[in-house]
Design an enzyme around this catalytic site. Structure first.
Site, short mmCIF file in Angstrom:
data_model
loop_
_atom_site.label_atom_id
_atom_site.label_comp_id
_atom_site.label_asym_id
_atom_site.label_seq_id
_atom_site.Cartn_x
_atom_site.Cartn_y
_atom_site.Cartn_z
N GLU A 97 0.83 -1.20 0.00
CA GLU A 97 0.00 0.00 0.00
C GLU A 97 0.87 1.26 0.00
OE1 GLU A 97 -4.03 -0.38 1.87
OE2 GLU A 97 -3.19 1.11 3.23
N GLU A 144 2.03 1.72 -3.37
CA GLU A 144 0.92 2.17 -4.21
C GLU A 144 0.70 3.68 -4.04
OE1 GLU A 144 -2.85 0.33 -3.34
OE2 GLU A 144 -3.87 1.36 -5.00
N CYS A 178 -8.48 -2.03 4.10
CA CYS A 178 -8.35 -3.21 4.97
C CYS A 178 -9.66 -3.60 5.63
CB CYS A 178 -7.38 -2.96 6.11
SG CYS A 178 -5.94 -2.09 5.65
N SER A 207 -7.43 1.95 -2.18
CA SER A 207 -6.22 1.20 -2.49
C SER A 207 -6.66 -0.14 -3.09
CB SER A 207 -5.42 0.97 -1.21
OG SER A 207 -4.54 -0.12 -1.40
N LYS A 259 -15.67 -9.65 7.70
CA LYS A 259 -14.64 -10.52 7.13
C LYS A 259 -15.25 -11.80 6.56
CE LYS A 259 -10.86 -8.19 7.94
NZ LYS A 259 -10.06 -7.73 6.79
N GLU A 303 -16.40 -10.84 3.21
CA GLU A 303 -15.21 -10.61 2.38
C GLU A 303 -14.62 -11.94 1.91
OE1 GLU A 303 -11.70 -9.18 4.41
OE2 GLU A 303 -11.17 -7.90 2.71
N GLU A 332 -14.57 -12.69 -6.08
CA GLU A 332 -13.26 -12.40 -6.66
C GLU A 332 -12.11 -12.87 -5.78
OE1 GLU A 332 -15.53 -10.22 -5.66
OE2 GLU A 332 -14.65 -8.44 -4.70
N CYS A 384 -10.43 -1.79 14.56
CA CYS A 384 -10.76 -3.22 14.70
C CYS A 384 -10.93 -3.66 16.15
CB CYS A 384 -9.67 -4.07 14.05
SG CYS A 384 -9.45 -3.67 12.33
#
Lengths: 155, 393, 596
Positions: free
Chosen positions: C283, C286, C309, C329, C368, C371, C376, C525
């Site tokens: 990141e 990036e 994230c 990102s 999560k 996710e 994908e 988190c």
């Protein structure tokens, strides 16, 4: 439904884009489309920039806003005590026989829905009912037959 | 009619020939004088709760704010009540005058008439009256505009803070109090919410002065009151009567000769059995002996052919549907009361279960968030206590 | 007006600031008033009425949460009148409730159960009014289950979804006896704008909203000899799981957690922190790449760049700002990077067939789960992460296995992919990703440590909703000369309410930042939707402290210095950060979704 979209856009222009416009908009949609469809609620949410759940929560709070399809003429018969005492059940029976539906239902041709409502404020002239916004009081089975005959001939 | 049942025609009486004369008169007077007159008149809210109108106006007037509101509560939904419609049909100018005077006194520029959806047919004629009213406001130099806000079938919106939420586009759920609307009302601004009849009475105080006004009625309950009479009566209708009338005289006048009970104040009021007619007077907290009942004006008469169980069941069905549902005692309490009397009737629960239910209404009375949940106890206990055998057999 | 109010509660004098509620005033003098709809994080509703108290001169009892103290009030919190009313209210709530407590996931951690037990409710007072249609549990979502039969209508979830998260996926619908918590048109949870953050779950007092559980699948995998079950544990799990196993908030139990997971049968216990470090490398590069494109090549690139994230945040931006996805990102979250590498790099190194690997993540998070199931997320050729379990599920597994957690001896994470730095640990707290990224990026650009004492970038720490910092870049290494004199502006937002403010700035074109960290959950988190219940600001602060203590105690505190990270770029991701391999395995793309 492009029609619903246009309708909501027009109503938003009339009432404004703030949250206070919600109930007037819902009422007008109810009047024109006989219920507030999920498409209509999505459109309101977009226009007022609030969530669809939010619109749904407000719409379902009010007895006169329907979120399921209703007939063109929604008959709401008062079921509160004084009308109840003055032969409300005879009125309901007559209506059910005339329209061939049970309370809560809509005729197949989508012309009539039959619902209960709470006190309409005509206790001194009960039993009373609303057909859309029009009030009918001092009902008897005969009078109900006359009224429905007139409505059956209406478009 | 007997002496105590004087028809006074204060509310529905004829207009003054000169339109908005009382408002014009009020425009010339200092606000504090008008408020003092109202307080001196002892006028209490006619919606049923009975708060001193003068104090309400005083509180709202005291709060400094550019933006204030006057709201006419025409969400008349109490079973057995239909007087507000009559007022709005017959004497809307009196209501608008009342709103105008209130706006002047508290400094409001905007007013709403919250009209229940069931009375939608009144909108067109009311709007004509409002248009005319606005021209008079302009003439009199009163910067005030009134708009109708239509309800959509929710009894609880008659509770003043629920009404405010409804206008704001929220669910019509009552708010926590404090803050009271006079401090933080519509859109958080100082707001007076008055019942239709209260506004007319307030105007009458301005017209006839507090002393004349006080001559009507009894101690603690001044003025006259519109009564909506229905049920088992040959004379159903609306009557403008002085406060302080005894129920016995009332039944003599309006009963069908076989009156077993009178429900005073609608489903949220009290049921008075025949044996208590003579000791009951109608008014806020009168200094007379016997029971004195406040009322929004609903008087429903029941004769001996009626099952009081059935009456109560009908009320409870009304409440469990019309509760907003947010607070525990009201949402669940109403359902339990209905289920409970049904269980007793069917023998699923013993008759003593009625006592448990009476205790429940006590809990509801002291813990519910608003007047709706608090007042379910009134009809429940007065019916169960007075007609216990009808509940069981 | 006086600004200090004096009153008595149960005869004890107390003075409070104007505006303090009776409930808060009572708390100040250690008088506990029971509550249900009240939650420290949320606005006051005053609808359960459980907190009623008696006030002298009042006709009714008053809700202590919703009533401000007034001068001279005399409050009593424990009179017969109060106790009877309270008991009655709890009994009413029980009568509306599905009382199958023995089979409820929230049993022993349920506020209604605790109240009913405390007040010794007689279950027979009222008949059940539970509606049969409420017994259908909505299990449509990968992340959240909604069980209306357990709902007490406190509206904490609705307030959470609107006030804290500005998502408004759920609402109060209908009225009276039919009032219920509903989605739009009562649609299944997977068909509405729910972002799966799970904040409704940690604010729910009962079992009405829970995370969808996957631990039975994992137990079966553990029991399957052919399978190698690998678990990676997120940084905030280690500072919170203790709360489920006999510790108070803020206990750091990393070593015991690792031991427990090994003991219950995971073949390898690895660290999400490893891929957190990897995220920083990818990141950070990036960001520098985007800056270079913008400043040197004068290309149109989406700036500010925003972290990706937090899967709740990612779904939020997909729904609410579908035209702004370029700002995200492209880095996968540490969980998904881990998944992809576990079935490629790790499989290769350890000589395990990837189809035999069951890759599990222990996460503080409900999103999560969604996710992990995104279509994908199969870049390894398999589903990269087989299951995302919450801290709570892991806690349950440890209990189910009969592990005596407190008596365990600490273990270290396994290797490969078990090494990590202090920079990775702080991912768990709001601002942590930003701090870790700056520690690395600044050093890449200048060759020097970030100019903060002990590397602690304090402006981005703490619970303030939106935090900002600016770092002036000077004396760059030659390669980064184009950044000379640039003030790198960053912001950190946590809680989607604050994320919306950041996004509105971007939409308006007024965002002054280069890089923004967004975490869906308040506090980051450590306050995630999968964390132990209760979670409130007091608990959040303790968990955050534990996080920063772990960081301070680490020998290596910069991601790029992690030796295992250096190794993977030498051995596997050989074309370097943002290279072909990392593009394939570590980066992703996003999906435009409906806002309405």
């Amino acid at each position: 439904m492009p029609h619903t979209k246009e309708l909501v856009e027009k109503l938003v222009d009339t009432y404004g884009r703030s949250r206070e416009s919600m109930l007037p908009i819902l009422q007008d949609i109810q009047r024109t489309e006989h219920y507030v469809s999920d498409d209509a609620m999505v459109e309101i949410a977009k226009q007022l920039d609030i969530s669809t759940a939010d619109v749904y929560g407000k719409a379902t709070f009010y007895s006169f806003i329907d979120t399921v399809p209703r007939g063109k003429y929604v008959i709401r018969v008062c079921k509160t005590i004084v009308c109840e005492m003055h032969n409300k059940s005879g009125i309901i029976e007559t209506l059910e026989n005339l329209l061939k539906i049970k309370i809560g239902e809509t005729t197949l041709n989508r012309k009539f829905s039959l619902l209960y409502t709470n006190c309409l404020g005509w206790c001194h002239m009960g039993p009373a009912m609303l057909i859309n916004d029009e009030v009918f009081t001092d009902l008897t089975p005969e009078r109900v037959r006359e009224i429905i005959a007139i409505y059956k001939n209406k478009n | 009619m007997s002496d105590r049942l004087k028809r006074v025609d204060v509310i529905l009486g004829n207009y003054h020939p000169e339109k908005y004369k009382i408002l014009a008169g009020a425009m010339e007077r200092p606000n504090k004088d008008i408020i003092q007159d109202l307080i001196d008149s002892g006028l209490k809210g006619r919606g049923g709760a009975g708060f001193l109108t003068g104090l309400k106006w005083k509180f709202a007037a005291q709060v400094p704010s550019e933006e204030k509101y006057v709201i006419c509560n025409a969400d008349e939904g109490e079973p057995g009540t239909f007087k507000d419609r009559e007022i709005l049909t017959k004497v809307p100018r009196k209501v608008l005058s009342g709103m105008g005077i209130c706006a002047k006194v508290i400094g409001a520029k905007k007013g709403y008439i919250y009209l229940r959806g069931e009375y939608k047919f009144l909108v067109a004629q009311l709007n004509d009256q409002i248009d005319e009213f606005h021209t008079y406001c302009d003439k009199l130099g009163l910067d005030f505009r009134v708009e109708i806000f239509l309800g959509s079938g929710a009894y609880v919106c008659g509770e003043e803070t629920a009404l405010l939420n409804s206008i704001e586009g929220k669910r019509g759920e009552p708010r926590n109090k404090p803050p009271f609307p006079t401090n933080e009302g519509l859109f958080g601004k100082p707001t007076v919410v008055n019942n239709v009849e209260t506004l007319v009475s307030a105007m009458m105080v301005c017209k006839i002065g507090p002393d004349q006004f006080k001559k009507l009625g009894i101690q603690d309950s001044h003025g006259s009151k519109l009564f909506s009479v229905s049920g088992d009566t040959p004379r159903a209708g609306i009557y403008d009567l002085e406060f302080g009338l005894s129920l016995e005289e009332f039944v003599k006048e309006f009963g069908d000769g076989d009156t077993k009970a009178v429900q005073v104040g609608g489903a949220s009021g009290f049921c008075v059995p025949r044996k208590k007619f003579s000791q009951t007077t109608i008014g806020y907290k009168a200094g007379l002996d016997g029971d004195n009942l406040p009322t929004g004006g609903s008087m429903m008469l029941f004769n001996s052919s009626r099952s009081m169980y059935h009456v109560l069941e009908n009320y409870l069905e009304f409440f469990e549907e019309e509760s907003c549902g947010q607070c525990t005692p009201c949402r669940i309490g109403c359902q339990q009361l209905k289920k409970g009397i049904d269980a007793v009737k069917r023998g699923i629960r013993p008759p003593e279960y009625l006592d448990q239910l009476l205790k429940l209404t006590e809990t509801m009375k002291i813990t519910a968030k608003c007047g709706l949940g608090q007042s379910v106890a009134n009809s429940f206990s007065s019916i169960v206590e007075n007609f216990r055998e009808e509940m069981i057999y | 007006m006086e600004n200090i109010i004096s009153l008595t509660i149960n005869g004890i004098d107390v003075s409070v600031d104007r505006g303090t509620s009776i409930l808060e005033a009572a708390k100040k003098i250690n008088i506990r008033i029971p509550t249900l709809c009240y939650h420290e994080d949320l606005c006051v509703a005053g609808n359960c009425r459980v907190c009623v108290v008696e006030a002298e001169g009042y006709r009714t009892l008053i809700a202590s949460c919703a009533t401000p103290c007034e001068q001279g009030m005399k409050i009593k919190t424990n009179t017969p009148k109060v106790r009877n009313a309270r008991r009655d209210l709890i009994a009413l709530l029980v009568s509306e409730h599905n009382t199958q407590c023995t089979t409820c996931y929230r049993s022993t951690n349920c506020e209604l159960q605790a109240l009913a037990s405390e007040y010794n409710i007689d279950n027979d007072i009222y008949m059940s009014i539970l509606k049969p249609e409420h017994l259908r549990i909505d299990k449509s979502s990968w992340s959240i289950e909604k069980d209306d039969s357990k709902c007490v209508r406190c509206q904490r979830c609705v307030r959470t979804c609107s006030e804290l998260q500005h998502v408004n996926a759920i609402t109060v619908a209908h009225k009276g006896k039919d009032m219920k918590i509903s989605t739009f048109m009562d649609l299944p949870m997977n068909e509405v704008v729910c972002v799966n953050c799970g904040q409704c779950v940690i604010h729910c007092p009962t079992g009405a909203l829970t995370e969808r559980r996957y631990y039975d699948d994992i137990w079966n995998a553990i029991g399957d000899e052919k399978k190698k079950v690998i678990i990676n544990t997120a940084p905030s799990v280690r500072v919170a799981i203790g709360e489920m196993l006999g510790y108070g908030p803020g206990a750091s139990v990393t070593g015991k957690m690792v031991s427990a997971l090994k003991q219950i049968g995971f073949n390898m216990v690895l660290d999400t922190n490893y891929t957190a470090d990897l995220t920083i490398i990818e990141e950070g590069n990036e960001l520098l790449m985007r800056l270079k494109k913008a400043l040197v090549n004068k290309e149109e690139v989406a700036l500010p760049m925003i972290t990706s994230c937090s899967p709740g945040w990612v779904k939020f931006i997909e729904h609410m700002y579908p035209d702004k996805l370029a700002h995200l990102s492209t880095c996968k979250s540490p969980q998904q990077m881990f998944g992809a590498l576990s079935k490629t790099y790790l499989a290769e190194k350890m000589g395990i067939e990837p189809e035999n690997i069951v890759s599990v993540a222990a996460m503080p998070c409900a999103a999560k789960k969604f996710e992990a199931n995104r279509p994908e997320m199969k870049s390894s050729g398999y589903q990269d992460i087989d299951a995302g379990l919450t801290t709570r599920e892991i806690g349950h597994m440890i209990k189910q296995a009969g592990v005596d957690f407190k008596e365990l001896i600490d273990s270290d994470f396994d290797s490969l992919m078990g090494d990590s730095t202090g920079a990775a640990v702080i991912f768990g707290a709001t601002g942590g990703v930003m701090e870790a990224a700056l520690r690395t990026a600044y050093e890449i650009i200048t060759g020097r440590d970030v100019p903060f004492e002990k590397l602690n970038i304090t402006p981005v720490r703490g619970l303030e909703g939106i935090k900002e910092a600016g770092i002036l870049i000077d004396n760059c290494l030659p390669e980064w000369n184009f950044l000379e004199g640039v003030e790198l502006k960053v912001a950190v937002a946590h809680g989607l309410k604050n994320a919306r403010i950041i996004m509105e700035q971007i939409e308006a074109g007024t965002s002054p930042y280069h890089f923004i960290e967004v975490m869906a959950c308040p506090g980051g988190c450590i306050g995630g939707g999968g964390q132990p219940i209760p979670t409130n600001d007091d608990v959040r602060k303790k968990r955050i402290k534990a996080i920063y203590d772990e960081d301070a105690g680490k020998p290596i505190r910069k991601s790029h210095e992690n030796p295992e990270i250096k190794k993977i770029y030498e051995e596997f991701l050989v074309d370097g950060p943002l290279g072909h391999m990392s593009h394939k395995l570590l980066h992703t793309h996003y999906t435009k979704r409906n806002r309405y």
